[in-house]
Design a protein around this motif. Structure first.
Motif, PDB file in Angstrom:
ATOM      1  N   THR A  87       0.840  -1.206   0.000  1.00  0.00           N
ATOM      2  CA  THR A  87       0.000   0.000   0.000  1.00  0.00           C
ATOM      3  C   THR A  87       0.872   1.251   0.000  1.00  0.00           C
ATOM      4  O   THR A  87       0.643   2.185  -0.774  1.00  0.00           O
ATOM      5  CB  THR A  87      -0.933   0.012   1.225  1.00  0.00           C
ATOM      6  N   ASP A  88       1.899   1.264   0.854  1.00  0.00           N
ATOM      7  CA  ASP A  88       2.791   2.423   0.921  1.00  0.00           C
ATOM      8  C   ASP A  88       3.543   2.632  -0.393  1.00  0.00           C
ATOM      9  O   ASP A  88       3.865   3.758  -0.753  1.00  0.00           O
ATOM     10  CB  ASP A  88       3.808   2.255   2.058  1.00  0.00           C
ATOM     11  N   ALA A  90       0.243   3.704  -3.192  1.00  0.00           N
ATOM     12  CA  ALA A  90      -0.837   4.698  -2.984  1.00  0.00           C
ATOM     13  C   ALA A  90      -0.602   5.888  -3.900  1.00  0.00           C
ATOM     14  O   ALA A  90       0.509   6.380  -4.017  1.00  0.00           O
ATOM     15  CB  ALA A  90      -0.855   5.162  -1.527  1.00  0.00           C
ATOM     16  N   CYS A  97      -2.721  18.209  -1.843  1.00  0.00           N
ATOM     17  CA  CYS A  97      -1.781  17.098  -1.972  1.00  0.00           C
ATOM     18  C   CYS A  97      -2.347  15.743  -1.532  1.00  0.00           C
ATOM     19  O   CYS A  97      -1.754  14.714  -1.824  1.00  0.00           O
ATOM     20  CB  CYS A  97      -0.523  17.396  -1.144  1.00  0.00           C
ATOM     21  N   GLU A  98      -3.441  15.731  -0.849  1.00  0.00           N
ATOM     22  CA  GLU A  98      -3.954  14.467  -0.287  1.00  0.00           C
ATOM     23  C   GLU A  98      -4.168  13.381  -1.342  1.00  0.00           C
ATOM     24  O   GLU A  98      -4.675  13.628  -2.422  1.00  0.00           O
ATOM     25  CB  GLU A  98      -5.262  14.722   0.457  1.00  0.00           C
TER      26      GLU A  98
HETATM   27  C1  LIG Z   1       0.042   9.264   0.498  1.00  0.00           C
HETATM   28  O1  LIG Z   1       0.090   7.884   0.775  1.00  0.00           O
HETATM   29  C2  LIG Z   1       1.317   7.411   1.304  1.00  0.00           C
HETATM   30  C3  LIG Z   1       1.216   5.918   1.424  1.00  0.00           C
HETATM   31  O2  LIG Z   1       0.101   5.511   2.147  1.00  0.00           O
HETATM   32  C4  LIG Z   1       1.597   8.105   2.622  1.00  0.00           C
HETATM   33  O3  LIG Z   1       2.821   7.670   3.139  1.00  0.00           O
HETATM   34  C5  LIG Z   1       1.646   9.600   2.378  1.00  0.00           C
HETATM   35  O4  LIG Z   1       1.845  10.280   3.589  1.00  0.00           O
HETATM   36  C6  LIG Z   1       0.365  10.073   1.730  1.00  0.00           C
HETATM   37  N1  LIG Z   1       0.537  11.470   1.383  1.00  0.00           N
HETATM   38  C7  LIG Z   1      -0.401  12.391   1.584  1.00  0.00           C
HETATM   39  C8  LIG Z   1      -0.018  13.787   1.218  1.00  0.00           C
HETATM   40  O5  LIG Z   1      -1.503  12.130   2.001  1.00  0.00           O
END
Ligand SMILES: *[C@@H]1O[C@H](CO)[C@@H](O)[C@H](O)[C@H]1NC(C)=O
Ligand SMILES: Cc1cc2nc3c(=O)[nH]c(=O)nc-3n(C[C@H](O)[C@H](O)[C@H](O)COP(=O)(O)OP(=O)(O)OC[C@H]3O[C@@H](n4cnc5c(N)ncnc54)[C@H](O)[C@@H]3O)c2cc1C
Ligand SMILES: *[C@@H]1O[C@H](CO)[C@@H](O)[C@H](O)[C@H]1NC(C)=O
Ligand SMILES: *[C@@H]1O[C@H](CO)[C@@H](O)[C@H](O)[C@H]1NC(C)=O
Ligand SMILES: *[C@@H]1O[C@H](CO)[C@@H](O)[C@H](O)[C@H]1NC(C)=O
Ligand SMILES: *[C@@H]1O[C@H](CO)[C@@H](O)[C@H](O)[C@H]1NC(C)=O
Ligand SMILES: *[C@@H]1O[C@H](CO)[C@@H](O)[C@H](O)[C@H]1NC(C)=O
Ligand SMILES: *[C@@H]1O[C@H](CO)[C@@H](O)[C@H](O)[C@H]1NC(C)=O
Length: 480
Positions: free
Chosen positions: A53-54, A57, A334-335
């Motif tokens: 997942t990491d 994503a 950015c989300e």
């Molecule tokens: C996006 O997803 C990754 C993996 O889950 C996470 O580490 C990261 O913090 C997320 N970034 C934002 C900006 O939400």
């Protein structure tokens, strides 16, 4: 009763079968990849795990790539091994940095291998030489403090979360381009892993043909493992002015903007969006000036005369510009993990009439009017980037919930209609679109420019003849 029992059995069997084929694919990939002698830190993962997942994503989950396994890569040597193993075993793969790409062409990768470059996150500022060297896991946000603390600034994109190299290889547009040019104009050299698994140093002096190509079409030609950029000494604070105008001022506002002197020192973003509180559209705008408040407000008089309903003026150091300018919405924008169907259109000329017609017709319309003096100062033939004379980058953004696909078809129809309207007064004969803002439904010429394509196809044939880098607005190996 008998029928329903049969149907239940049937659906269980079907579910098991599809799971079995997905599992086969993952099993095969894992078995082949386990032959790599990976360094400590490189992680192989399968769907369902946190590591996977990491590693996968993404910002946009509309028509996304789909992976049967992921490899988070910790060294250039491991990337070379991964590319060689993949090509030798016919494994389709996509290397990713910030995972902010959004072309629908990424969806052509199914059951592939994710090569996650995010662990390659070195940031090195050479203060004496005035240069920055980064890895592919580095975002714009990652470089801001180290560069600023060394007494420098550099042209970047607007958002902190986008990978610096990922944006660079399409061109790299942003607020400081009026003074310093595109992000590619600050690129001095890079290391590129080719489809053959070779590492090439590219610059004006080494492999100059590939250096030309990666500055506009890089995602199609190789994988950059590092990039070195020219830094510029700090020039002082910026002035950020956030404005809101009621929709009733639309004609006045866009006419004032059309006539505004966007000299090198200005970066202007205008967004038309639907405001649920007032149940109607609203115009919000972010003006950033490289200079002090007093001077900025004096020059901004024609826009202020339009009569904003809200105004917020802030003095911002360079390293905080992305986080603070444009209503401090960077973190929200950015989300990860939403559906975005985005259509880009480049404008050479601004026409108030066109801007007004688009109003309220989509989830939101963003107009990025970044000054372009330093962009056009670089000769067109110097890099593959084809749209140096663009003055405004428009993005039509359609957003809907993952559970409501009924919005998809009407959104696409609306987008194409609005895009056609914008093209008519764009100042270009046909659709011109910055490749990193492309939807993925465009013709090759519309993204890469007809005059650049013969040379790009030659490079593609030389460096990626079997087209392993084919999921990001792909280039052909022949063009006439
Ligand atoms: C996006 O997803 C990754 C993996 O889950 C996470 O580490 C990261 O913090 C997320 N970034 C934002 C900006 O939400
Ligand atoms: C919120 C947001 C803001 C943005 N703002 C700007 C902006 O201000 N200016 C601007 O120019 N663009 C901007 N973009 C567009 C951005 O440049 C592209 O989306 C870009 O492709 C993102 O790169 P990434 O590495 O984050 O994405 P990814 O999805 O990881 O990669 C996109 C493509 O680039 C390739 N790629 C990534 N890294 C490498 C590498 N090291 N070597 C070779 N290929 C690589 C990938 O294989 C993939 O094909 C923005 C996008 C978003 C979502
Ligand atoms: C891994 O190392 C072993 C032993 O050193 C070697 O035989 C093998 O070829 C290596 N595999 C790869 C993919 O490099
Ligand atoms: C490689 O894989 C693709 C599917 O990803 C398949 O269509 C093709 O036939 C394969 N080629 C070989 C030589 O196995
Ligand atoms: C846009 O401006 C025109 C001309 O002033 C006006 O008639 C129209 O109502 C405005 N649109 C909105 C949504 O307020
Ligand atoms: C626009 O502003 C710049 C910088 O202030 C100035 O040099 C230039 O003459 C102006 N152009 C016009 C047409 O007023
Ligand atoms: C820049 O602005 C900050 C406030 O954001 C202020 O503390 C600092 O003194 C300013 N620097 C200059 C050089 O004006
Ligand atoms: C103005 O902008 C600054 C910087 O983002 C913020 O801290 C402040 O709350 C804003 N003021 C208003 C009234 O929104």
């Amino acid at each position: 009763m008998r029928y329903s029992g049969f149907l239940t059995l049937m659906s269980l069997w079907l579910a098991e079968d599809s799971q079995a084929s997905a599992a086969m694919s993952t099993t095969n990939l894992l078995s082949i990849l386990s032959r790599g002698n990976w360094s400590t830190g490189t992680v192989l993962s399968a769907p369902g795990s946190t590591d996977f997942t990491d590693a996968t994503a993404r910002w946009d989950v509309y028509r996304p790539p789909n992976y049967a396994a992921a490899l988070s890569i910790h060294s250039e040597q491991d990337l070379i091994t991964a590319v060689k193993l993949s090509t030798a075993n016919n494994i389709s793969f996509l290397a990713t940095g910030g995972r902010h790409g959004y072309s629908i062409t990424f969806g052509n990768l199914q059951n592939g291998l994710a090569l996650d470059l995010s662990p390659l996150d070195t940031v090195a500022v050479d203060a004496a030489a005035g240069t920055l060297t980064i890895g592919p896991g580095v975002t714009f946000g990652d470089v801001m403090d180290p560069v600023y603390e060394a007494g420098y600034q550099i042209q970047t994109g607007t958002c902190t979360c986008v990978e610096m190299i990922g944006a660079t290889i399409g061109g790299g547009i942003g607020r400081l381009q009026g003074t310093y040019g595109l992000v590619i104009d600050g690129l001095l050299s890079a290391r590129v892993v080719t489809a053959a698994g070779e590492v090439l140093e590219v610059s004006e002096n080494f492999n100059a043909d590939l250096f030309w190509g990666i500055r506009g079409a890089g995602a199609n030609l190789g994988i950059l493992t590092s990039a070195t950029y020219q830094l510029h000494p700090l020039t002082g604070n910026y002035t950020s002015i956030d404005l809101i105008f009621p929709a009733s001022r639309n004609v006045t506002y866009f006419t004032a903007l059309e006539n505004f002197n966007t000299s090198a020192h200005w970066a202007i973003e205008t967004e038309i969006l639907y405001n649920a509180d007032i149940n109607g559209p609203e115009i919000i705008a972010s003006y950033v000036y490289e200079g002090d408040q007093e001077e900025a407000l004096k020059l901004l008089a024609p826009i202020l005369d339009v009569g904003p309903s809200f105004i917020n003026v802030t003095e911002v150091p360079w390293n905080e510009l992305s986080a603070i300018a444009a209503f401090a919405t960077d973190a929200e924008v950015c989300e990860n993990g939403s559906i975005y169907d985005i259509y880009g259109v480049n404008l050479r000329t601004l026409t108030a009439a066109t801007w007004i017609e688009t109003e309220g017709q989509s989830s939101s319309v963003v107009f990025e009017s970044w000054a372009n003096e330093a962009v056009v100062a670089v000769a067109d033939e110097k890099t593959a980037y084809p749209w140096r004379d663009t003055t405004t980058y428009v993005m039509l953004q359609f957003v809907w919930s993952t559970s409501d696909s009924s919005v998809e078809a009407p959104s696409i129809a609306m987008a194409q209609k609005v895009r056609d309207t914008l093209i008519e007064t764009s100042g270009y004969d046909d659709l011109a679109v910055y490749v990193n803002y492309a939807n993925g439904d465009e013709a090759l010429e519309e993204m890469y420019g007809a005059r650049k394509l013969p040379r790009l196809a030659e490079l593609k044939k030389k460096y990626d003849p079997s087209n392993v880098f084919r999921y990001s607005n792909p280039l052909p190996t022949a063009y006439s």
